[in-house]
Design a protein around this motif. Sequence first.
Motif, mmCIF file in Angstrom:
data_model
loop_
_atom_site.group_PDB
_atom_site.id
_atom_site.type_symbol
_atom_site.label_atom_id
_atom_site.label_comp_id
_atom_site.label_asym_id
_atom_site.label_seq_id
_atom_site.Cartn_x
_atom_site.Cartn_y
_atom_site.Cartn_z
ATOM 1 N N LYS A 52 18.022 -0.406 18.778
ATOM 2 C CA LYS A 52 18.783 0.836 18.841
ATOM 3 C C LYS A 52 18.878 1.418 17.447
ATOM 4 O O LYS A 52 18.732 0.710 16.451
ATOM 5 C CB LYS A 52 20.173 0.587 19.408
ATOM 6 C CG LYS A 52 21.055 -0.317 18.556
ATOM 7 C CD LYS A 52 22.421 -0.518 19.205
ATOM 8 C CE LYS A 52 23.287 -1.463 18.367
ATOM 9 N NZ LYS A 52 24.616 -1.686 19.002
ATOM 10 N N LYS A 53 19.123 2.709 17.376
ATOM 11 C CA LYS A 53 19.246 3.396 16.103
ATOM 12 C C LYS A 53 20.706 3.372 15.648
ATOM 13 O O LYS A 53 21.616 3.705 16.417
ATOM 14 C CB LYS A 53 18.785 4.846 16.228
ATOM 15 C CG LYS A 53 17.308 5.017 16.578
ATOM 16 C CD LYS A 53 16.392 4.650 15.423
ATOM 17 C CE LYS A 53 14.944 4.993 15.744
ATOM 18 N NZ LYS A 53 14.026 4.622 14.640
ATOM 19 N N VAL A 54 20.922 2.966 14.391
ATOM 20 C CA VAL A 54 22.257 3.007 13.781
ATOM 21 C C VAL A 54 22.100 3.536 12.361
ATOM 22 O O VAL A 54 20.997 3.607 11.827
ATOM 23 C CB VAL A 54 22.906 1.609 13.755
ATOM 24 C CG1 VAL A 54 23.096 1.059 15.162
ATOM 25 C CG2 VAL A 54 22.079 0.640 12.913
ATOM 26 N N LYS A 55 23.230 3.899 11.765
ATOM 27 C CA LYS A 55 23.203 4.338 10.373
ATOM 28 C C LYS A 55 23.686 3.209 9.489
ATOM 29 O O LYS A 55 24.701 2.563 9.772
ATOM 30 C CB LYS A 55 24.069 5.577 10.185
ATOM 31 C CG LYS A 55 23.479 6.830 10.841
ATOM 32 C CD LYS A 55 24.297 8.068 10.525
ATOM 33 C CE LYS A 55 23.643 9.306 11.145
ATOM 34 N NZ LYS A 55 24.432 10.534 10.857
ATOM 35 N N GLU B 86 19.382 6.360 9.001
ATOM 36 C CA GLU B 86 19.200 5.840 10.350
ATOM 37 C C GLU B 86 18.159 4.720 10.343
ATOM 38 O O GLU B 86 17.039 4.898 9.846
ATOM 39 C CB GLU B 86 18.759 6.957 11.292
ATOM 40 C CG GLU B 86 18.822 6.582 12.760
ATOM 41 C CD GLU B 86 18.507 7.751 13.671
ATOM 42 O OE1 GLU B 86 17.317 8.139 13.694
ATOM 43 O OE2 GLU B 86 19.436 8.272 14.331
ATOM 44 N N ASP C 131 19.528 -4.401 19.690
ATOM 45 C CA ASP C 131 20.540 -3.851 20.589
ATOM 46 C C ASP C 131 21.066 -4.969 21.500
ATOM 47 O O ASP C 131 20.706 -5.076 22.684
ATOM 48 C CB ASP C 131 19.949 -2.711 21.412
ATOM 49 C CG ASP C 131 21.027 -1.899 22.129
ATOM 50 O OD1 ASP C 131 22.175 -2.378 22.197
ATOM 51 O OD2 ASP C 131 20.706 -0.804 22.626
#
Length: 719
Positions: free
Chosen positions: A377-380, A386, A391
């Motif tokens: 998953k994409k997170v900062k 990003e 995930d």
Amino acid sequence: MKYINKITTGVVALLIAAGSTSCTDSFLEENGGHLLSEDLLKTEEGALSMAAGLYGNIRWHFGYEWAYGITLYGCDEFTNGADLTSEPWNTYDNRLQPLDCTKALGAANNNCPPVSGLWNQMYYGISTANLVLARAEQVSNETSRKSAMGEAYFLRGYNYYRLFAQYGGVVLQTEPAEGVQKNFTRASEEETLAQVISDFENAYNLLRTDKWRGNGTWTKYTAAHFLAKALLFRQSERCNSWNGKYDKATDLNRVIALCNEVIEACPLEADYANLYANWTGVDCAIESSKEVLMCAEHNDATSTQGRFGNRTYNYFGPQFSNFSGSWVRRGQFIGEMDFQRCRPTEYTYAIFDNVNDARMWKTFKTVYGLDNIPVMKKVKNADGKEVSVYDRDKVAADNGIALDQVPGIGDYAIVFILNKKDDARFQDESTYGTYGRGAQAHSFVHPETGKWVPNVFPVYLGGKYAMYNYGVSGNTATSNVFCGINKCTDGSRTAEKGDAHRDVIMARTGETYLVKAEAQVRLGQYQEALNTVNQLRARGQWKAGEDRESYVDGSIAFTSNSTNGATSACVDENNVKMTNQKVWEAANPWKNSYYLSTGIARTTDASSLQIASINNLPPEDEAVLAALGCTGDYDRMLNFIFNERTRELLGEWNRWEELSRAGLLIRRAKAFNPEAAPNITANKHELRPIPQAFIDVLQNEDGTNLSDEQKRAWQNPGY
């Protein structure tokens, strides 16, 4: 030694080229440096150089798909996976015919093993052996002369044995071919086997007792083993129409005597794992085992690569790169490629005592480690950039498990459960959760690790065979999910699809015990046969103090692999590509599923596989004998021997020939191989078709072509 075989024309005509290096050099090396001459063969050095070239012929057997196609397919132990490269050899459909099966004739691809392959290659070797035998008598040094002739007699006998086992009666050539010959006579089965026995007898009398060339040398005991097999063949069911003229007791007692000689001189390895599993790399200690009577030698030197490399590591693994959901990715850090050619049948899993037989757990690879994270998953990050990370929330939600049950790199990613049909823990899916592959939601949490396993497959569920239900195709006949065996794994490969570097065992003393036991069965000495088998089974028992959950295979050779520092395609929880070394560590937990599969309490006690009476065989055997309808002592004991051959020799390249020899091929394939059962036919499929390419070039003595009727007379029944 340096050698090269050059085909001039036809099937059995051959010119030989050979180098003249000393016999201390590697005798795997191929080089076209010098044409063989009369003068060369008159020297000790030349004769030994030429004889060394004979060893190269046997490497053909393991070069490509024919390795398993003509030896393991269409029997009771293995069927095809989803890849159908060699399917006709397993299903016996109309594509298995005298013409080589190409794409134009219905093959899945251009790699289908040709019917003509064994025929051609064996005659190339026979031609070479004939040339050595014709010239070696000129060598004045007696030791060198006998050694060269012994090796030539052995290869010729071995090649004719393979031809006889596959085709029946064949063309016999015992003199060097001169020019182009197109007129031949087909010998009878009796004549062909007599030639085999004669050649092995000569090899037995001439070969040395020591491995004077090093590992792989054919010795007196190699010849003794195969002479025993040839005599056993003569007294087997396939020869019943003519073997009455040979005294049964004389042949079989000679078999027993020869086997005793081999057993005394070439003892069993103390640990079954030392035959295959504990392979640590090129020319490692286990390749020097006294138990190994014959092997096709390989190593990692480009100068000895030759025409045919070792491709056997491709054929026994399941297609994990496809079904696992990318939780396991392939590479040289796993000692196998997942070409999923040889899928064990239900019979093969069921015939083992999964509690007491250590051979099962030292042969089957039941656990793969998680070496790649496919769910991101994409997170900062802290810098507001990003990035992709594992995930875990999605994995937990999709499979109905707790967050702390989500696995990470190095946890179990694939687990095969080798359970029994009546195991109460697997009568439904309530004990451990549901099962499935990586792309299927399922809730199985491993009871030992407390972690969800992305791919988990029991052999039996609800009292029914279930392993083949989990394949991606949804078709049980082409399932790519199965538990494979480890006898060819090789972690020394420096390219994912490069040749393997380990030797391939072609004969060993473990089989010698079973040849002896079968001879005793054929003599009606049933208790003596059981005693012989018990000696072999004693090696397969757990020894006191053994860790039954420990596992190893030839992947351990990767520790010294030159590519272990390279960057792989596998990523960790932070989407960072790992080195091959890190992936190797993750992919190989060095554990099996023993306790999960058996349900017994942890123990380091010794186990027993000893059988007291022929009237009280193990339940695994009784189930098979009942399925086959065996009643009398002879039928029961003969099939028991073949059950034991599975437990001891699974995947060791001779099942088709052995079943055909003993008249058991049709019966056992129909009972245990669902893909072979509909088409396999008695009085046809016990033999292979004579290659049409050979028949079509034959001529009469006057140079005219054969008529259609004459061509049909050359062909085996039913083709």
